[in-house]
Scaffold this motif. Structure first.
Motif, PDB file in Angstrom:
ATOM      1  N   PHE A 139       0.818  -1.213   0.000  1.00 29.21           N
ATOM      2  CA  PHE A 139       0.000   0.000   0.000  1.00 29.21           C
ATOM      3  C   PHE A 139       0.851   1.262   0.000  1.00 29.21           C
ATOM      4  O   PHE A 139       0.599   2.192  -0.762  1.00 29.21           O
ATOM      5  N   VAL A 140       1.849   1.319   0.854  1.00 25.68           N
ATOM      6  CA  VAL A 140       2.676   2.528   0.967  1.00 25.68           C
ATOM      7  C   VAL A 140       3.409   2.811  -0.338  1.00 25.68           C
ATOM      8  O   VAL A 140       3.464   3.951  -0.811  1.00 25.68           O
ATOM      9  N   ALA A 144       2.991   6.018  -2.893  1.00 25.17           N
ATOM     10  CA  ALA A 144       4.131   6.835  -3.307  1.00 25.17           C
ATOM     11  C   ALA A 144       4.217   6.945  -4.825  1.00 25.17           C
ATOM     12  O   ALA A 144       4.412   8.044  -5.375  1.00 25.17           O
ATOM     13  N   ALA A 145       4.061   5.833  -5.535  1.00 22.48           N
ATOM     14  CA  ALA A 145       4.171   5.841  -6.993  1.00 22.48           C
ATOM     15  C   ALA A 145       3.126   6.748  -7.618  1.00 22.48           C
ATOM     16  O   ALA A 145       3.435   7.568  -8.504  1.00 22.48           O
ATOM     17  N   SER A 146       1.871   6.642  -7.181  1.00 21.52           N
ATOM     18  CA  SER A 146       0.814   7.471  -7.752  1.00 21.52           C
ATOM     19  C   SER A 146       0.950   8.927  -7.325  1.00 21.52           C
ATOM     20  O   SER A 146       0.628   9.844  -8.088  1.00 21.52           O
ATOM     21  N   PHE A 147       1.452   9.163  -6.111  1.00 19.59           N
ATOM     22  CA  PHE A 147       1.707  10.540  -5.671  1.00 19.59           C
ATOM     23  C   PHE A 147       2.800  11.177  -6.530  1.00 19.59           C
ATOM     24  O   PHE A 147       2.698  12.352  -6.894  1.00 19.59           O
ATOM     25  N   PHE A 148       3.835  10.415  -6.845  1.00 22.24           N
ATOM     26  CA  PHE A 148       4.894  10.939  -7.709  1.00 22.24           C
ATOM     27  C   PHE A 148       4.326  11.383  -9.050  1.00 22.24           C
ATOM     28  O   PHE A 148       4.698  12.430  -9.578  1.00 22.24           O
ATOM     29  N   TRP A 149       3.430  10.556  -9.619  1.00 25.32           N
ATOM     30  CA  TRP A 149       2.812  10.940 -10.896  1.00 25.32           C
ATOM     31  C   TRP A 149       1.965  12.198 -10.732  1.00 25.32           C
ATOM     32  O   TRP A 149       1.968  13.084 -11.591  1.00 25.32           O
ATOM     33  N   GLY A 371      10.145   3.791  -8.050  1.00 22.21           N
ATOM     34  CA  GLY A 371      10.268   4.626  -6.860  1.00 22.21           C
ATOM     35  C   GLY A 371       9.380   4.136  -5.733  1.00 22.21           C
ATOM     36  O   GLY A 371       9.786   4.103  -4.567  1.00 22.21           O
ATOM     37  N   GLY A 372       8.151   3.730  -6.068  1.00 23.68           N
ATOM     38  CA  GLY A 372       7.253   3.186  -5.062  1.00 23.68           C
ATOM     39  C   GLY A 372       7.770   1.886  -4.470  1.00 23.68           C
ATOM     40  O   GLY A 372       7.585   1.618  -3.275  1.00 23.68           O
ATOM     41  N   TYR A 373       8.427   1.073  -5.296  1.00 23.23           N
ATOM     42  CA  TYR A 373       9.013  -0.180  -4.821  1.00 23.23           C
ATOM     43  C   TYR A 373      10.077   0.097  -3.753  1.00 23.23           C
ATOM     44  O   TYR A 373      10.142  -0.590  -2.723  1.00 23.23           O
ATOM     45  N   ALA A 374      10.886   1.124  -3.995  1.00 17.72           N
ATOM     46  CA  ALA A 374      11.920   1.491  -3.016  1.00 17.72           C
ATOM     47  C   ALA A 374      11.289   2.008  -1.732  1.00 17.72           C
ATOM     48  O   ALA A 374      11.752   1.687  -0.622  1.00 17.72           O
ATOM     49  N   VAL A 375      10.246   2.820  -1.862  1.00 16.53           N
ATOM     50  CA  VAL A 375       9.568   3.345  -0.674  1.00 16.53           C
ATOM     51  C   VAL A 375       8.951   2.213   0.138  1.00 16.53           C
ATOM     52  O   VAL A 375       9.038   2.194   1.376  1.00 16.53           O
TER      53      VAL A 375
END
Length: 589
Positions: A139-140, A144-149, A371-375
C-alpha cells in the motif's frame, strides 16, 4: 473441539477476512480518489494561460472541420479520438461559459477547454497507477508511486498539452493493469473478461496514437514472468479473440483510418514527407531530429538528462534506488514490468534519432513504480526495526511535502521546472527550450503585431498556424502570415519577422545569424525571465554587413500595447516587452 465450534470458528474467520478485504477495498478506493483529485487540481490550475502550440492549433483547426462534418483528410497523421474529445469539450465549454457569465462562476478560455480532456486523462492515470501498483507492491509503495505521478512537474506539464501522448499513456497503463488482473484471475470466465477489457484498452491506446510497440512490451513482460514462474499455468489467453477485440475497438473509435486518403497521409508522415523544418536545439547545439538517424541524431543522453534534471530530488532518489533494486531482484512481477515497459522502452527512445520531451511520458509511470518499490521496501525495513515515529514523519515530509512545495513554487510554469542538478532557475529553457517555451507567447506576439502593423503587412514566423489563429482573433485578417522556415522565403520591404529561440531550426538559422548580432532595433517579448520572441521590421534603406544580403531594419512603429510592458530605454531602439502572464514566484516584487 466439537464440530459445531469448529464450524463457528471457520465462519467467523471467513467473515473477518471478508470484512478486512472490504475495508482494504474502500481504503484503496478512497486513496485513489484523493490522489486523483490532487492531480486534477494541479493540472487544471491556469491550464489556459499559455497560447496554443503549433500542434494544438492543428487540433483546433481539425475541430472546426469536424463541426462542419469534414472528418476525412483532417490532421490525418493522428487518430481522431482526441480531436473528437476536444470537440465535445469545446462545445461543452462554450455552453458553460455562457451560463457562468450569468452567475459569475469561473470560466475558462478556449485554450483551456481544448486541453481539458488531457487534464482528465492525466488525473485519471493517477488512480490507474495506484491500482496497478497494488497488484505488485504494498500500500505505501503504491501510494508513493501514484503521488509521484500526481505532482511530478514533468508529468503535469505534459498532461496540460492537447497532444496524443497523454491518452496513449492512460489507455496503455489501463490495458496493462487489466491484463495483470486477467493473469491473476481465479477462474477462466473471470480471466476471459479481464482479457477482453485489456484488449479494449489496447485498442483505445492505438486509437489515441498510431504506436504499436506497447503491446509487444507488455507481452515481453509476461514472457519474462512466465520464465520465472510468476504467472498461472496453463495460460488461458486466446490470441485470436484478443487481437480481434483490439481491432474492432480501434476501428469503432477511429473509423477514418479506413479512408484511403487518411491511410496515405499516415504513410507519408512515417516517411517524413510532410516535414517542413528540422532540428532540435539541445543545450545550445542544433541536432537533426529524424528517427532513422538513430544514434546520429539528438544525443542518446537526452532522456536521461531530462529525467535527472526535471525530477524533484526526493522522487529522483526513490526512482534510482528502486530501479537498482528491481534490476537486482528480478524474480518479481514488478521487475518484469519495469524491465520491459521501463528499461527497454527508455533504451528504444534513446536510440532513436528524433527526441521530444513528450515522448518520455509513457515511461514515467513505470519509473515511478520503481520509486514506489523502493519506498515500500524502506517502509517494511522501518517497521522491522521499529524506527521512531519522529524519524518516519521526517522521512515522509521529505519525500512527499518537498515535491509538493516545489511544484507550488513553479506554478503554473511547470514546463520550466529544473531541479538543482539541472541548475534550477539559473538555467531555465537552456536544455529543452523547444519543448518548454514554444507555445507560451504566441498570443502576446500577435497582439504586438496587430497593434503596430500597417494594413496588408506580412509577418514571417516559425509558428504560422498558431500565429494565424491569434492574428485573426485580433481582427487583423489583412495580415499575411508566412512560415519563416520556408526555404523560398525572402524578406521584403516592410516585413515583420518574429524570431523565437525555441523555434530555432536549420531552416531558420540564417535569420538568427543575420539579425541577432546586427544591432538593429527590436521589440522583445519575455515569458518571465525567458526571452521568448523578438520582432523585427525589415527595411532595406540602411545596409547591413552581417549576411550575404544587404539587410536593414528600422524601429517598430510606436503603438499602444495591449500588454503590460516595461521600456528599458526612452526610445524604441531596444524595447523589451515583458509579458504579464502570472507572477513568477522568484520575480522581485
Amino acid at each position: 473441539m466439537s464440530t459445531k465450534a469448529l464450524a463457528l470458528e471457520t465462519e467467523e474467520s471467513v467473515l473477518n477476512e471478508l470484512q478486512d478485504r472490504c475495508w482494504r477495498w474502500h481504503r484503496d478506493a478512497a486513496i485513489a480518489l484523493l490522489l486523483t483529485v490532487l492531480a486534477f487540481a494541479v493540472r487544471l490550475n491556469h491550464v489556459d494561460f499559455n497560447s496554443l502550440s503549433e500542434d494544438e492549433s492543428a487540433k483546433w483547426a481539425a475541430v472546426q472541420e469536424y463541426r462542419h462534418g469534414h472528418f476525412v483528410g483532417v490532421n490525418s497523421e493522428h487518430p481522431m479520438m482526441l480531436k473528437v474529445l476536444a470537440w465535445v469539450s469545446l462545445t461543452a465549454g462554450e455552453r458553460w461559459n455562457r451560463l457562468a457569465s450569468l452567475h459569475r462562476w469561473p470560466t475558462m478560455s478556449p485554450e483551456g477547454w481544448l486541453r481539458f480532456p488531457n487534464v482528465l486523462f492525466g488525473a485519471a492515470t493517477t488512480a490507474i497507477l495506484f491500482l496497478f501498483c497494488r497488484r505488485l507492491i504494498g500500500f505505501v509503495g503504491s501510494f508513493a508511486a501514484s503521488f509521484f505521478w500526481a505532482v511530478s512537474p514533468l508529468a503535469v506539464a505534459l498532461n496540460r498539452l492537447a497532444k496524443e501522448e497523454t491518452p496513449l499513456t492512460f489507455f496503455t497503463l489501463l490495458a496493462c493493469y487489466l491484463y495483470c488482473r486477467a493473469q491473476q484471475a481465479d477462474s477462466d470466465e473471470s480471466a476471459r473478461r479481464w482479457y477482453d477489457l485489456s484488449a479494449i484498452g489496447f485498442g483505445l491506446a492505438f486509437a489515441s496514437q498510431y504506436i504499436l510497440h506497447f503491446l509487444g512490451l507488455n507481452a515481453l513482460a509476461w514472457f519474462l514472468a512466465g520464465k520465472m514462474g510468476l504467472n498461472r499455468e496453463p495460460s488461458r489467453f486466446s490470441y485470436r479473440r484478443f487481437f480481434l477485440v483490439i481491432f474492432l475497438t480501434f476501428i469503432l473509435v477511429n473509423p477514418v483510418v479506413l479512408s484511403p486518403s487518411n491511410f496515405s497521409a499516415i504513410l507519408h508522415w512515417l516517411h517524413h514527407d510532410g516535414v517542413t523544418h528540422s532540428g532540435y536545439n539541445f543545450d545550445g547545439t542544433l541536432y537533426l531530429n529524424f528517427p532513422s538517424r538513430l544514434l546520429a541524431g539528438v544525443p542518446w543522453t537526452f532522456y536521461f538528462w531530462l529525467l535527472l534534471s526535471k525530477t524533484p530530488i526526493p522522487i529522483l532518489v526513490a526512482v534510482i534506488t528502486g530501479s537498482i533494486m528491481l534490476l537486482r531482484d528480478r524474480r518479481t512481477l514488478a521487475s518484469c514490468l519495469f524491465l520491459s515497459l521501463g528499461v527497454v522502452q527508455l533504451a528504444g527512445l534513446s536510440v532513436s534519432g528524433a527526441k521530444w520531451v513528450r515522448y518520455s511520458l509513457a515511461v514515467l509511470p513505470f519509473l515511478f513504480m520503481a520509486g514506489g518499490y523502493a519506498v515500500q521496501a524502506t517502509w517494511d525495513r522501518m517497521r522491522e526495526k521499529k524506527v521512531s515515529l519522529a524519524f518516519v514523519g521526517l522521512a515522509a515530509a521529505t519525500l512527499f511535502a518537498l515535491p509538493l512545495l516545489e511544484l507550488r513554487a513553479w506554478s503554473p510554469y511547470y514546463s520550466f521546472y529544473l531541479n538543482s542538478i539541472g541548475g534550477g532557475q539559473k538555467h531555465i529553457a537552456r536544455y529543452f527550450g523547444q519543448d518548454e517555451v514554444s507555445e507560451f507567447d504566441t498570443r502576446e506576439v500577435a497582439q504586438q503585431v496587430c497593434s503596430s502593423a500597417h494594413a496588408g503587412a506580412r509577418l514571417a514566423t516559425a509558428r504560422p498556424m498558431s500565429m494565424t489563429y491569434y492574428i485573426e482573433n485580433c481582427g487583423r485578417s489583412d495580415i499575411d502570415v508566412v512560415p519563416l522556415y520556408d526555404r523560398h522565403y525572402v524578406p521584403r520591404e516592410g516585413d515583420m519577422i518574429a524570431l523565437e529561440p525555441s523555434r530555432r531550426f536549420f531552416e531558420t538559422q540564417r535569420f538568427f545569424d543575420a539579425l541577432e548580432h546586427s544591432g538593429m532595433s527590436r521589440r522583445e517579448v519575455r515569458v518571465g525571465p525567458v526571452l521568448a520572441s523578438t520582432i523585427y521590421l525589415f527595411d532595406s534603406s540602411t545596409p547591413q554587413t552581417t549576411g550575404q544580403e544587404q539587410w536593414t531594419l528600422t524601429q517598430l512603429g510606436e503603438s499602444p500595447s495591449e500588454l503590460v510592458t516595461t521600456t528599458q530605454k526612452p526610445d524604441f531602439a531596444n524595447m523589451n516587452t515583458v509579458v504579464g502572464f502570472l507572477r513568477f514566484p522568484w520575480r522581485s516584487k
